[in-house]
Design a protein around this motif. Structure first.
Motif, PDB file in Angstrom:
ATOM      1  N   THR A 103       0.838  -1.203   0.000  1.00 59.78           N
ATOM      2  CA  THR A 103       0.000   0.000   0.000  1.00 59.78           C
ATOM      3  C   THR A 103       0.871   1.250   0.000  1.00 59.78           C
ATOM      4  N   SER A 104       1.881   1.265   0.853  1.00 57.70           N
ATOM      5  CA  SER A 104       2.783   2.424   0.933  1.00 57.70           C
ATOM      6  C   SER A 104       3.529   2.644  -0.376  1.00 57.70           C
ATOM      7  N   ILE A 105       4.063   1.583  -0.918  1.00 62.27           N
ATOM      8  CA  ILE A 105       4.813   1.711  -2.174  1.00 62.27           C
ATOM      9  C   ILE A 105       3.880   2.084  -3.322  1.00 62.27           C
ATOM     10  N   GLY A 106       2.693   1.527  -3.323  1.00 67.80           N
ATOM     11  CA  GLY A 106       1.720   1.879  -4.360  1.00 67.80           C
ATOM     12  C   GLY A 106       1.317   3.343  -4.304  1.00 67.80           C
ATOM     13  N   MET A 107       1.051   3.829  -3.095  1.00 68.73           N
ATOM     14  CA  MET A 107       0.673   5.240  -2.937  1.00 68.73           C
ATOM     15  C   MET A 107       1.828   6.163  -3.328  1.00 68.73           C
ATOM     16  N   THR A 108       3.044   5.778  -2.977  1.00 68.25           N
ATOM     17  CA  THR A 108       4.210   6.575  -3.343  1.00 68.25           C
ATOM     18  C   THR A 108       4.363   6.608  -4.860  1.00 68.25           C
ATOM     19  N   SER A 109       4.184   5.467  -5.496  1.00 65.13           N
ATOM     20  CA  SER A 109       4.323   5.397  -6.951  1.00 65.13           C
ATOM     21  C   SER A 109       3.266   6.238  -7.663  1.00 65.13           C
ATOM     22  N   ILE A 110       2.065   6.266  -7.109  1.00 63.58           N
ATOM     23  CA  ILE A 110       0.975   6.998  -7.756  1.00 63.58           C
ATOM     24  C   ILE A 110       1.073   8.497  -7.499  1.00 63.58           C
ATOM     25  N   PHE A 111       1.289   8.875  -6.229  1.00 61.67           N
ATOM     26  CA  PHE A 111       1.160  10.277  -5.859  1.00 61.67           C
ATOM     27  C   PHE A 111       2.480  11.031  -5.689  1.00 61.67           C
ATOM     28  N   ALA A 112       3.575  10.352  -5.434  1.00 62.57           N
ATOM     29  CA  ALA A 112       4.806  11.060  -5.075  1.00 62.57           C
ATOM     30  C   ALA A 112       5.848  11.117  -6.182  1.00 62.57           C
ATOM     31  N   THR A 113       5.688  10.328  -7.202  1.00 60.72           N
ATOM     32  CA  THR A 113       6.702  10.361  -8.263  1.00 60.72           C
ATOM     33  C   THR A 113       6.082  10.104  -9.627  1.00 60.72           C
ATOM     34  N   ASP A 114       6.689  10.705 -10.616  1.00 59.02           N
ATOM     35  CA  ASP A 114       6.276  10.424 -11.989  1.00 59.02           C
ATOM     36  C   ASP A 114       7.443   9.851 -12.794  1.00 59.02           C
ATOM     37  N   LYS A 115       8.511   9.543 -12.100  1.00 61.83           N
ATOM     38  CA  LYS A 115       9.703   8.987 -12.754  1.00 61.83           C
ATOM     39  C   LYS A 115       9.572   7.464 -12.891  1.00 61.83           C
ATOM     40  N   LEU A 116       9.660   6.990 -14.103  1.00 58.07           N
ATOM     41  CA  LEU A 116       9.511   5.563 -14.380  1.00 58.07           C
ATOM     42  C   LEU A 116      10.590   4.748 -13.674  1.00 58.07           C
ATOM     43  N   TRP A 117      11.836   5.195 -13.684  1.00 51.49           N
ATOM     44  CA  TRP A 117      12.924   4.435 -13.061  1.00 51.49           C
ATOM     45  C   TRP A 117      12.684   4.245 -11.567  1.00 51.49           C
ATOM     46  N   LEU A 118      12.119   5.263 -10.908  1.00 55.37           N
ATOM     47  CA  LEU A 118      11.843   5.161  -9.487  1.00 55.37           C
ATOM     48  C   LEU A 118      10.687   4.199  -9.212  1.00 55.37           C
ATOM     49  N   ARG A 119       9.686   4.235 -10.075  1.00 55.57           N
ATOM     50  CA  ARG A 119       8.563   3.294  -9.929  1.00 55.57           C
ATOM     51  C   ARG A 119       9.034   1.853 -10.107  1.00 55.57           C
ATOM     52  N   VAL A 120       9.910   1.624 -11.064  1.00 58.63           N
ATOM     53  CA  VAL A 120      10.460   0.280 -11.294  1.00 58.63           C
ATOM     54  C   VAL A 120      11.292  -0.151 -10.091  1.00 58.63           C
ATOM     55  N   LEU A 121      12.114   0.756  -9.563  1.00 60.39           N
ATOM     56  CA  LEU A 121      12.923   0.450  -8.385  1.00 60.39           C
ATOM     57  C   LEU A 121      12.035   0.091  -7.189  1.00 60.39           C
ATOM     58  N   LEU A 122      10.980   0.855  -6.953  1.00 62.73           N
ATOM     59  CA  LEU A 122      10.048   0.561  -5.856  1.00 62.73           C
ATOM     60  C   LEU A 122       9.381  -0.799  -6.043  1.00 62.73           C
ATOM     61  N   LEU A 123       9.037  -1.134  -7.277  1.00 65.77           N
ATOM     62  CA  LEU A 123       8.435  -2.435  -7.564  1.00 65.77           C
ATOM     63  C   LEU A 123       9.422  -3.564  -7.257  1.00 65.77           C
ATOM     64  N   ILE A 124      10.668  -3.391  -7.660  1.00 68.22           N
ATOM     65  CA  ILE A 124      11.695  -4.406  -7.382  1.00 68.22           C
ATOM     66  C   ILE A 124      11.896  -4.565  -5.874  1.00 68.22           C
ATOM     67  N   ILE A 125      11.928  -3.455  -5.152  1.00 71.02           N
ATOM     68  CA  ILE A 125      12.077  -3.510  -3.697  1.00 71.02           C
ATOM     69  C   ILE A 125      10.900  -4.238  -3.070  1.00 71.02           C
ATOM     70  N   ALA A 126       9.682  -3.910  -3.489  1.00 70.62           N
ATOM     71  CA  ALA A 126       8.487  -4.546  -2.932  1.00 70.62           C
ATOM     72  C   ALA A 126       8.480  -6.052  -3.184  1.00 70.62           C
ATOM     73  N   ILE A 127       8.844  -6.456  -4.374  1.00 72.07           N
ATOM     74  CA  ILE A 127       8.891  -7.887  -4.692  1.00 72.07           C
ATOM     75  C   ILE A 127       9.963  -8.574  -3.849  1.00 72.07           C
ATOM     76  N   SER A 128      11.137  -7.957  -3.756  1.00 71.05           N
ATOM     77  CA  SER A 128      12.238  -8.552  -2.988  1.00 71.05           C
ATOM     78  C   SER A 128      11.886  -8.703  -1.512  1.00 71.05           C
ATOM     79  N   VAL A 129      11.304  -7.677  -0.921  1.00 70.57           N
ATOM     80  CA  VAL A 129      10.936  -7.741   0.491  1.00 70.57           C
ATOM     81  C   VAL A 129       9.823  -8.762   0.709  1.00 70.57           C
ATOM     82  N   SER A 130       8.871  -8.837  -0.216  1.00 70.53           N
ATOM     83  CA  SER A 130       7.790  -9.831  -0.105  1.00 70.53           C
ATOM     84  C   SER A 130       8.347 -11.249  -0.118  1.00 70.53           C
ATOM     85  N   VAL A 131       9.275 -11.516  -1.012  1.00 68.65           N
ATOM     86  CA  VAL A 131       9.900 -12.838  -1.078  1.00 68.65           C
ATOM     87  C   VAL A 131      10.665 -13.114   0.213  1.00 68.65           C
ATOM     88  N   HIS A 132      11.396 -12.115   0.692  1.00 65.42           N
ATOM     89  CA  HIS A 132      12.151 -12.274   1.936  1.00 65.42           C
ATOM     90  C   HIS A 132      11.210 -12.585   3.106  1.00 65.42           C
TER      91      HIS A 132
END
Length: 96
Positions: free
Chosen positions: A55-84
């Protein structure tokens, strides 16, 4: 969860009374004791942590940034932490 664990680590090094306060906290205590003593999480804690993180990463991606590279980085972090988090053993809730 990672920030909570970092707080415990730093509190432990600064003053044991802060660590004790967190370990006995009515909300965070069970989570911290399970992680430290049993190296696991309850199913409820896993689900809560993953939902809150996505939820936090999704809200940040939607409302706090419009940079594609940052959205991709947040997605990678979310997936990695979920797996961990899913790699932790699932333990039963403590009986009081």
């Amino acid at each position: 969860a990672p920030f909570l664990l970092l707080a415990v680590f730093l509190f432990m090094r600064s003053d044991p009374k802060y660590k004790d306060w967190l370990m006995e906290h009515r909300i965070f205590g069970e989570f911290l004791r399970n992680y430290q003593e049993k190296r696991g999480m309850t199913k409820r804690h896993k689900m809560f942590t993953i939902i809150l993180m996505w939820t936090s990463i999704g809200m940040t991606s939607i409302f706090a940034t419009d940079k594609l590279w940052l959205r991709v980085l947040l997605l990678i972090i979310a997936i990695s932490v979920s797996v961990h988090l899913q790699s932790f053993k699932t333990i039963e809730k403590e009986k009081n």
